[in-house]
Design an enzyme around this catalytic site. Structure first.
Site, short mmCIF file in Angstrom:
data_model
loop_
_atom_site.label_atom_id
_atom_site.label_comp_id
_atom_site.label_asym_id
_atom_site.label_seq_id
_atom_site.Cartn_x
_atom_site.Cartn_y
_atom_site.Cartn_z
N CYS A 126 6.46 11.79 8.33
CA CYS A 126 5.41 12.03 7.32
C CYS A 126 4.04 12.29 7.92
O CYS A 126 3.14 12.72 7.23
CB CYS A 126 5.37 10.91 6.30
SG CYS A 126 5.47 9.29 6.98
N HIS A 148 11.58 7.15 0.42
CA HIS A 148 11.94 8.56 0.32
C HIS A 148 13.33 8.79 0.93
O HIS A 148 13.77 8.00 1.77
CB HIS A 148 10.96 9.42 1.12
CG HIS A 148 9.59 9.51 0.53
ND1 HIS A 148 8.46 9.15 1.24
CD2 HIS A 148 9.16 9.94 -0.67
CE1 HIS A 148 7.39 9.37 0.49
NE2 HIS A 148 7.78 9.84 -0.68
C1 CIR Z 1 3.05 6.11 0.13
O1 CIR Z 1 3.51 5.09 -0.38
O2 CIR Z 1 3.04 7.18 -0.46
C2 CIR Z 1 2.49 6.03 1.53
N1 CIR Z 1 1.89 4.77 1.76
C3 CIR Z 1 3.57 6.29 2.56
C4 CIR Z 1 4.12 7.67 2.49
C5 CIR Z 1 5.12 7.93 3.55
N2 CIR Z 1 5.58 9.26 3.49
C6 CIR Z 1 6.76 9.67 3.94
O3 CIR Z 1 7.57 8.87 4.40
N3 CIR Z 1 7.03 10.96 3.85
#
Ligand code: CIR
Length: 264
Positions: free
Chosen positions: A259, A164
């Site tokens: 997150c 992201h």
């Molecule tokens: C994903 O791949 O969506 C999750 N394992 C990790 C999401 C992390 N989110 C973020 O950095 N905002």
């Protein structure tokens, strides 16, 4: 100034979530320990937490930031770009609507993950990634404009090192005022010369410490990942007050500090 945060406890199947890195399988006991410390850190920063139960239908649901974008004026429920995460939004909607009854929703074919949205004072950077598409960014930009915020897109689709936008940049404002205009932007070295970020005080994060670029300003403190002494010292030298947290188990699932909570 943030007063509240929404968090969701990781489920016992946390290790079944999505990941693009191979730095090991998370150990549940450590996941829960690091999550509790994260929650305690937010409370130390003065936030009241709404703690949601684990959601076993969605192993990535502890990464609540991706399901909504909250500002001081309103909320946007997102439409995550990964199919396995779409259902997280319905699960968190009642909680978001308790605080923001008028919350809007990203509509198909738009997709958007909150991890791509970086608030920088009155301006928002909207990352275009493999999760957030142009239509999702367009819908959010229109919503933010109604709330009085400007925005611009930053295309990170060509980058393989980050999931992201906020995996690579964080806005931490000025030491005395986290929401001040033109304050400090923490940026991983790879993105530090991008024209989008000219005009900010850049704190460049070396390639070896790039996972640390995802830090979070919470009231008087800056949450920062443990194990990155260069970054932590840079923050201190500039007058910020770092609060260091272990994140090894979340890193294994591509997650960062920001997150794990929705702050408002
Ligand atoms: C994903 O791949 O969506 C999750 N394992 C990790 C999401 C992390 N989110 C973020 O950095 N905002």
């Amino acid at each position: 100034m943030f007063r509240q945060a929404i968090v969701r406890e990781p489920g016992s199947n946390f290790d079944e979530g999505l990941t693009s890195v191979s730095v090991g399988i998370p150990v549940l006991e450590r996941v829960l320990g690091q999550w509790e410390e994260y929650c305690a850190a937010l409370e130390d920063c003065g936030l009241f937490l709404t703690r949601l139960e684990p959601d076993l239908a969605h192993p990535d649901s502890t990464f609540v930031e991706d399901a909504a974008v909250l500002t001081e004026h309103g909320a946007m429920l997102t439409r995550p770009g990964a199919a396995s995460r779409l259902g997280e939004v319905a699960a968190i909607t009642p909680t978001v609507r308790r605080f923001y009854p008028e919350a809007e929703e990203i509509a198909a074919p738009g997709t958007l993950d909150g991890g791509d949205i970086c608030e920088a004072g009155r301006h928002f950077f909207l990352g275009l990634s493999h999760r957030t598409n142009e239509e999702g960014a367009r819908q959010l930009a229109a919503h933010l404009l109604k709330e009085g915020f400007s925005s611009s897109t930053v295309d990170v689709r060509g980058m393989t090192s980050i999931l992201h936008l906020k995996s690579g940049i964080s806005y931490i404002g000025r030491p005395e005022d986290g929401s001040a205009e033109g304050g400090t932007l923490v940026v991983m070295e790879e993105m530090a010369d991008w024209p989008e970020f000219a005009g900010y005080d850049l704190l460049r994060v070396s390639a070896e410490e790039s996972y640390g670029a995802n830090c979070v300003r919470v009231n008087g403190r800056v949450l920062v990942v443990a194990g990155f002494p260069g970054l932590t010292e840079d923050l201190q030298r500039r007058g910020f007050d770092p609060l260091v947290l272990e994140m090894s188990e979340f890193q294994k699932m591509d997650g960062g500090l920001s997150c794990l909570s929705l702050r408002f």
